[in-house]
Design an enzyme around this catalytic site. Sequence first.
Site, short mmCIF file in Angstrom:
data_model
loop_
_atom_site.label_atom_id
_atom_site.label_comp_id
_atom_site.label_asym_id
_atom_site.label_seq_id
_atom_site.Cartn_x
_atom_site.Cartn_y
_atom_site.Cartn_z
N LYS A 177 -11.32 -0.55 -4.23
CA LYS A 177 -10.56 -1.94 -3.72
C LYS A 177 -9.31 -1.50 -3.07
O LYS A 177 -8.73 -0.42 -3.53
CB LYS A 177 -10.41 -2.81 -4.56
N PRO A 221 -10.67 9.44 -4.96
CA PRO A 221 -9.60 10.16 -5.58
C PRO A 221 -9.19 9.64 -6.87
O PRO A 221 -9.34 8.39 -7.03
CB PRO A 221 -8.28 10.06 -4.40
N GLY A 248 -4.38 2.92 -7.68
CA GLY A 248 -4.41 1.84 -6.63
C GLY A 248 -5.51 1.23 -6.10
O GLY A 248 -5.78 0.22 -5.28
N LEU A 249 -6.86 2.24 -6.25
CA LEU A 249 -7.95 1.86 -5.72
C LEU A 249 -9.01 1.45 -6.64
O LEU A 249 -10.18 1.02 -6.40
CB LEU A 249 -8.93 3.47 -5.16
N GLY A 250 -8.47 1.08 -7.87
CA GLY A 250 -9.25 0.58 -8.90
C GLY A 250 -10.46 1.31 -9.46
O GLY A 250 -11.59 0.95 -9.60
N GLY A 251 -10.54 2.76 -9.06
CA GLY A 251 -11.63 3.34 -9.24
C GLY A 251 -12.36 3.28 -10.82
O GLY A 251 -13.39 3.16 -10.96
N SER A 300 -11.98 0.81 -13.13
CA SER A 300 -12.35 -0.44 -13.16
C SER A 300 -13.71 -0.70 -12.44
O SER A 300 -14.50 -1.20 -13.17
CB SER A 300 -11.17 -1.18 -12.61
N ASP A 303 -8.09 -5.65 -13.47
CA ASP A 303 -8.49 -5.59 -12.13
C ASP A 303 -10.17 -5.25 -12.25
O ASP A 303 -10.89 -4.80 -11.24
CB ASP A 303 -7.95 -4.73 -11.40
O1 C5P Z 1 -5.01 -5.00 -17.35
P1 C5P Z 1 -4.71 -3.50 -17.18
O2 C5P Z 1 -5.30 -2.49 -18.14
O3 C5P Z 1 -4.95 -3.15 -15.83
O4 C5P Z 1 -3.13 -3.43 -17.32
C1 C5P Z 1 -2.50 -2.50 -17.66
C2 C5P Z 1 -0.93 -2.85 -17.93
O5 C5P Z 1 -0.39 -3.19 -16.87
C3 C5P Z 1 -0.88 -3.80 -19.06
O6 C5P Z 1 -0.86 -3.26 -20.23
C4 C5P Z 1 0.77 -4.35 -18.59
O7 C5P Z 1 1.72 -3.57 -19.26
C5 C5P Z 1 0.63 -4.36 -17.24
N1 C5P Z 1 0.21 -5.60 -16.53
C6 C5P Z 1 1.00 -6.57 -16.48
N2 C5P Z 1 0.49 -7.78 -15.55
C7 C5P Z 1 -0.69 -7.80 -14.86
C8 C5P Z 1 -1.53 -6.62 -15.10
C9 C5P Z 1 -1.02 -5.43 -16.07
O8 C5P Z 1 2.23 -6.57 -16.81
N3 C5P Z 1 -0.93 -8.60 -14.25
#
Ligand code: C5P
Length: 353
Positions: free
Chosen positions: A39, A123, A127-130, A132, A165
């Site tokens: 994404k 890659p 940023g690409l959500g790979g 996830s 994500d």
């Molecule tokens: O949900 P995810 O694993 O992608 O989040 C990684 C880290 O990014 C979280 O632990 C948090 O520190 C930060 N984050 C945030 N607010 C969001 C998504 C992520 O602060 N909406």
Amino acid sequence: MLFRSKSPDAGCWRLPTHLSIGMAYNLAAMTVVVRSFAKINLGLCIGAGRPDGFHELLTVYQTIGLHDVLRVSLERGHGIEIRCNDPRVPNDESNTCHRIVEKAMQALRAKGRVVIDIEKRLPVQGGLGGASANAVAALLGLERVLKKSLLPVQRLRIAAEVGSDLPLFLVGGTVLGVGRGEQVYPLEDLPATACVVVTPEVGVSTPKAFAEWDRKLTMVGASDRMIELGPGLSAWLSESYSGAPRSSKVVKPRRGRAENPLLELVRAGIKNDFEQVVFPEYPELSEGKCALERAGAKYASLSGSGSTLYGLFASKEAAWAAAAKLRRQGWSAQATVTLTRREYWKKFLVSSF
Ligand code: C5P
């Protein structure tokens, strides 16, 4: 024996019919091969920090054609094994596929040894959500090999528990993300648009980028950026969906609408807030965005917290020529197209045997 996917129920939020478990397919299937698409973020607005440590987000996710391939198998025994052709991908419990499979096996009360083989083509830069997308592909593949289905609400909850994500990949196409990014709403499918993805060899820490954003907000005393993005996005979406007749005497012709509504969305003033904290720290990323613009991108931006950058182009030819030019300049660049929801689900399942 190879089983191809049927046409998907593209307009539907539920898991498309071709992924419903044990339909007209081989009920003895033990291995499923799926594509795990990437994404980009078409704008990303960071709101207030929350007591749970996350931040409120407002973003539009868009799936694109670049993808990994996952092979999900069920064997006798127990445990979860992750294999990957890229040594940078962890194969322990920290892998998103491992985490989601563990949760799903518990929720489904299923037994057996799950083997996930990840063919990394995307890659590894963020940023690409790979990671996830890999997890969601593993989850859907697992349901299929087990011939057991989670309820949509369970699937969404488990995905959101693994990462903010992930849920977008249960929808595909153009997706509005709110909350911490995990609350997802399918938007009208926009036409496939040519794009170029640039992946500089830089690793950006997402939690650090959020922390830097907080520090910046505290320093400048800025108001909640949601207030800025919300009305722009709402105006664009409501016009897109509205059936109200337009009078050219009253309403000025909209710039770019005839050209491509996706380009109009990204020009409607939506930006990626992370650029403000990531670009000063990594000037080469700002240079990458400029290089995309110089190569002819109609719109260029950081995706997520980076380090991936992307540019949207008027045609496939322009995108392919731009990617070649960027590579000659030393950038790692790949041309692709944005993926509508219909295409996302149509191409999701590779085979089942
Ligand atoms: O949900 P995810 O694993 O992608 O989040 C990684 C880290 O990014 C979280 O632990 C948090 O520190 C930060 N984050 C945030 N607010 C969001 C998504 C992520 O602060 N909406």
